[in-house]
Write a protein that holds these residues in place. Structure first.
Motif, PDB file in Angstrom:
ATOM      1  N   LYS A  64      41.994  55.454  41.005  1.00 30.68           N
ATOM      2  CA  LYS A  64      41.850  54.832  39.862  1.00 30.68           C
ATOM      3  C   LYS A  64      43.347  54.487  39.194  1.00 30.68           C
ATOM      4  CE  LYS A  64      37.028  56.472  38.471  1.00 30.68           C
ATOM      5  NZ  LYS A  64      36.354  57.169  37.484  1.00 30.68           N
ATOM      6  N   GLY A  65      43.548  53.348  38.523  1.00 32.91           N
ATOM      7  CA  GLY A  65      44.712  53.082  37.951  1.00 32.91           C
ATOM      8  C   GLY A  65      45.324  52.588  38.907  1.00 32.91           C
ATOM      9  N   ARG A  66      45.170  52.625  40.284  1.00 31.62           N
ATOM     10  CA  ARG A  66      46.121  52.201  41.439  1.00 31.62           C
ATOM     11  C   ARG A  66      45.572  51.090  42.138  1.00 31.62           C
ATOM     12  NH1 ARG A  66      47.643  55.179  45.444  1.00 31.62           N
ATOM     13  NH2 ARG A  66      45.780  56.643  45.278  1.00 31.62           N
ATOM     14  N   PHE A  67      44.368  51.125  42.302  1.00 31.43           N
ATOM     15  CA  PHE A  67      43.638  50.236  43.202  1.00 31.43           C
ATOM     16  C   PHE A  67      42.830  49.337  42.531  1.00 31.43           C
ATOM     17  CE2 PHE A  67      43.393  52.622  47.401  1.00 31.43           C
ATOM     18  CZ  PHE A  67      44.870  52.777  47.393  1.00 31.43           C
ATOM     19  N   THR A  68      42.757  48.031  42.724  1.00 26.20           N
ATOM     20  CA  THR A  68      41.652  47.050  42.057  1.00 26.20           C
ATOM     21  C   THR A  68      41.001  46.340  43.336  1.00 26.20           C
ATOM     22  OG1 THR A  68      43.374  46.831  40.124  1.00 26.20           O
ATOM     23  CG2 THR A  68      41.770  45.100  40.546  1.00 26.20           C
ATOM     24  N   ILE A  69      39.586  46.382  43.141  1.00 21.88           N
ATOM     25  CA  ILE A  69      38.625  45.570  43.795  1.00 21.88           C
ATOM     26  C   ILE A  69      38.476  44.263  43.096  1.00 21.88           C
ATOM     27  CG2 ILE A  69      36.594  46.723  42.916  1.00 21.88           C
ATOM     28  CD1 ILE A  69      35.571  46.399  45.923  1.00 21.88           C
ATOM     29  N   SER A  70      38.190  42.973  43.894  1.00 18.79           N
ATOM     30  CA  SER A  70      37.989  41.814  43.165  1.00 18.79           C
ATOM     31  C   SER A  70      36.917  41.093  44.436  1.00 18.79           C
ATOM     32  CB  SER A  70      39.048  40.977  42.716  1.00 18.79           C
ATOM     33  OG  SER A  70      39.927  40.787  43.820  1.00 18.79           O
ATOM     34  N   ARG A  71      36.466  40.011  44.078  1.00 13.01           N
ATOM     35  CA  ARG A  71      35.836  39.189  44.702  1.00 13.01           C
ATOM     36  C   ARG A  71      35.677  37.751  44.616  1.00 13.01           C
ATOM     37  NH1 ARG A  71      29.898  41.241  45.174  1.00 13.01           N
ATOM     38  NH2 ARG A  71      29.439  39.454  46.376  1.00 13.01           N
ATOM     39  N   ASP A  72      35.576  36.939  45.412  1.00 10.10           N
ATOM     40  CA  ASP A  72      35.491  35.394  45.289  1.00 10.10           C
ATOM     41  C   ASP A  72      34.295  35.043  45.934  1.00 10.10           C
ATOM     42  OD1 ASP A  72      35.848  32.558  45.356  1.00 10.10           O
ATOM     43  OD2 ASP A  72      37.942  32.776  45.687  1.00 10.10           O
ATOM     44  N   ASN A  73      33.298  34.946  45.114  1.00 12.22           N
ATOM     45  CA  ASN A  73      31.904  34.472  45.690  1.00 12.22           C
ATOM     46  C   ASN A  73      31.912  33.148  46.256  1.00 12.22           C
ATOM     47  OD1 ASN A  73      30.778  36.936  44.833  1.00 12.22           O
ATOM     48  ND2 ASN A  73      30.337  36.064  42.768  1.00 12.22           N
ATOM     49  N   ALA A  74      32.756  32.262  46.162  1.00 14.44           N
ATOM     50  CA  ALA A  74      32.784  31.083  46.449  1.00 14.44           C
ATOM     51  C   ALA A  74      33.455  30.920  47.991  1.00 14.44           C
ATOM     52  CB  ALA A  74      33.693  30.015  45.731  1.00 14.44           C
ATOM     53  N   LYS A  75      34.345  31.995  48.206  1.00 14.18           N
ATOM     54  CA  LYS A  75      34.859  32.313  49.563  1.00 14.18           C
ATOM     55  C   LYS A  75      34.081  33.451  50.380  1.00 14.18           C
ATOM     56  CE  LYS A  75      39.657  30.435  48.179  1.00 14.18           C
ATOM     57  NZ  LYS A  75      40.790  30.771  48.183  1.00 14.18           N
ATOM     58  N   ASN A  76      33.235  34.023  49.772  1.00 18.53           N
ATOM     59  CA  ASN A  76      32.491  35.008  50.172  1.00 18.53           C
ATOM     60  C   ASN A  76      33.526  36.199  50.917  1.00 18.53           C
ATOM     61  OD1 ASN A  76      30.253  33.633  50.236  1.00 18.53           O
ATOM     62  ND2 ASN A  76      30.308  32.905  52.306  1.00 18.53           N
ATOM     63  N   THR A  77      34.411  36.405  49.905  1.00 16.36           N
ATOM     64  CA  THR A  77      35.609  37.470  50.335  1.00 16.36           C
ATOM     65  C   THR A  77      35.618  38.428  49.125  1.00 16.36           C
ATOM     66  OG1 THR A  77      36.703  35.610  51.306  1.00 16.36           O
ATOM     67  CG2 THR A  77      37.830  37.395  50.521  1.00 16.36           C
ATOM     68  N   VAL A  78      36.028  39.626  49.583  1.00 16.88           N
ATOM     69  CA  VAL A  78      36.342  40.743  48.697  1.00 16.88           C
ATOM     70  C   VAL A  78      37.680  41.044  49.001  1.00 16.88           C
ATOM     71  CG1 VAL A  78      35.559  42.517  50.268  1.00 16.88           C
ATOM     72  CG2 VAL A  78      35.647  42.789  48.050  1.00 16.88           C
ATOM     73  N   TYR A  79      38.482  41.539  48.278  1.00 18.28           N
ATOM     74  CA  TYR A  79      39.821  41.912  47.993  1.00 18.28           C
ATOM     75  C   TYR A  79      39.888  43.442  47.402  1.00 18.28           C
ATOM     76  CZ  TYR A  79      40.169  36.912  47.970  1.00 18.28           C
ATOM     77  OH  TYR A  79      40.290  35.684  48.488  1.00 18.28           O
ATOM     78  N   LEU A  80      40.975  44.081  48.102  1.00 15.13           N
ATOM     79  CA  LEU A  80      41.558  45.468  47.703  1.00 15.13           C
ATOM     80  C   LEU A  80      42.980  45.234  47.315  1.00 15.13           C
ATOM     81  CD1 LEU A  80      40.377  48.102  46.670  1.00 15.13           C
ATOM     82  CD2 LEU A  80      41.142  48.942  48.984  1.00 15.13           C
ATOM     83  N   GLN A  81      43.394  45.118  46.179  1.00 20.27           N
ATOM     84  CA  GLN A  81      44.757  45.261  45.658  1.00 20.27           C
ATOM     85  C   GLN A  81      45.202  46.939  45.807  1.00 20.27           C
ATOM     86  OE1 GLN A  81      47.317  42.922  45.419  1.00 20.27           O
ATOM     87  NE2 GLN A  81      48.573  44.630  45.551  1.00 20.27           N
ATOM     88  N   MET A  82      46.266  47.265  46.274  1.00 17.47           N
ATOM     89  CA  MET A  82      46.599  48.632  46.446  1.00 17.47           C
ATOM     90  C   MET A  82      47.882  48.866  46.142  1.00 17.47           C
ATOM     91  SD  MET A  82      44.752  50.161  49.949  1.00 17.47           S
ATOM     92  CE  MET A  82      45.867  48.970  51.182  1.00 17.47           C
ATOM     93  N   ASN A  83      48.226  49.372  44.847  1.00 13.23           N
ATOM     94  CA  ASN A  83      49.643  49.849  44.265  1.00 13.23           C
ATOM     95  C   ASN A  83      49.910  51.207  44.371  1.00 13.23           C
ATOM     96  OD1 ASN A  83      49.979  46.872  43.734  1.00 13.23           O
ATOM     97  ND2 ASN A  83      48.892  47.137  41.831  1.00 13.23           N
ATOM     98  N   SER A  84      51.189  51.540  44.233  1.00 15.63           N
ATOM     99  CA  SER A  84      51.699  52.705  44.151  1.00 15.63           C
ATOM    100  C   SER A  84      51.140  53.715  45.283  1.00 15.63           C
ATOM    101  CB  SER A  84      51.262  53.416  42.592  1.00 15.63           C
ATOM    102  OG  SER A  84      51.812  52.633  41.574  1.00 15.63           O
ATOM    103  N   LEU A  85      51.383  53.215  46.623  1.00 22.02           N
ATOM    104  CA  LEU A  85      50.619  53.796  47.465  1.00 22.02           C
ATOM    105  C   LEU A  85      51.262  55.272  47.884  1.00 22.02           C
ATOM    106  CD1 LEU A  85      49.970  50.753  49.766  1.00 22.02           C
ATOM    107  CD2 LEU A  85      48.176  52.402  49.093  1.00 22.02           C
ATOM    108  N   LYS A  86      50.327  56.066  48.291  1.00 23.69           N
ATOM    109  CA  LYS A  86      50.762  57.409  48.617  1.00 23.69           C
ATOM    110  C   LYS A  86      50.512  57.950  49.813  1.00 23.69           C
ATOM    111  CE  LYS A  86      49.432  58.770  43.982  1.00 23.69           C
ATOM    112  NZ  LYS A  86      48.500  59.982  43.289  1.00 23.69           N
ATOM    113  N   PRO A  87      51.156  58.711  50.558  1.00 26.31           N
ATOM    114  CA  PRO A  87      50.670  59.072  52.191  1.00 26.31           C
ATOM    115  C   PRO A  87      49.316  59.423  52.009  1.00 26.31           C
ATOM    116  CG  PRO A  87      52.903  59.936  51.218  1.00 26.31           C
ATOM    117  CD  PRO A  87      52.440  59.547  50.229  1.00 26.31           C
TER     118      PRO A  87
END
Length: 120
Positions: A64-87
């Motif tokens: 929470k606060g680092r990752f963001t999930i989103s989707r584009d229904n027209a493209k049938n695609t889901v995304y995961l933006q991952m920031n401040s990554l940790k080991p």
């Protein structure tokens, strides 16, 4: 006939960012919930983030606060933006989706997984 294809994994330094994509293709009637799971060596598979067809989201406390999930229904695609990554984010990340197929109904589908490694 339904296939989920993931992309965007790789090696990144701590504090860096990656964006994962998962595109669904095939004979589909409708895509419902979509999400991202991950599994690290010696660990159980865990839900990272989920998103409904209407855009409602939920996240594991660890991201929470680092990752963001989103989707584009027209493209049938889901995304995961991952920031401040940790080991500890190092894992194989899997896309999944609940998809209805004509004459079959709703099934759970999984991508092949993409490796995310966070290391110096």
């Amino acid at each position: 006939q339904v296939q989920l294809v993931e992309s965007g994994g790789g090696l990144v330094q701590p504090g860096g960012s990656l964006r994962l994509s998962c595109a669904a293709s095939g004979n589909m009637f409708r895509i419902y919930d979509m999400g991202w799971y991950r599994q690290a060596p010696g660990k159980q598979r865990e839900l990272v983030a989920g998103i409904t067809s209407g855009g409602s989201t939920n996240y594991a406390d660890s991201v929470k606060g680092r990752f963001t999930i989103s989707r584009d229904n027209a493209k049938n695609t889901v995304y995961l933006q991952m920031n401040s990554l940790k080991p500890e984010d190092t894992a194989v990340y899997y896309c999944n989706a609940d998809i209805s197929r004509p004459g079959i109904g709703v099934m759970h589908y999984w991508g092949q997984g993409t490796q995310v490694t966070v290391s110096s």
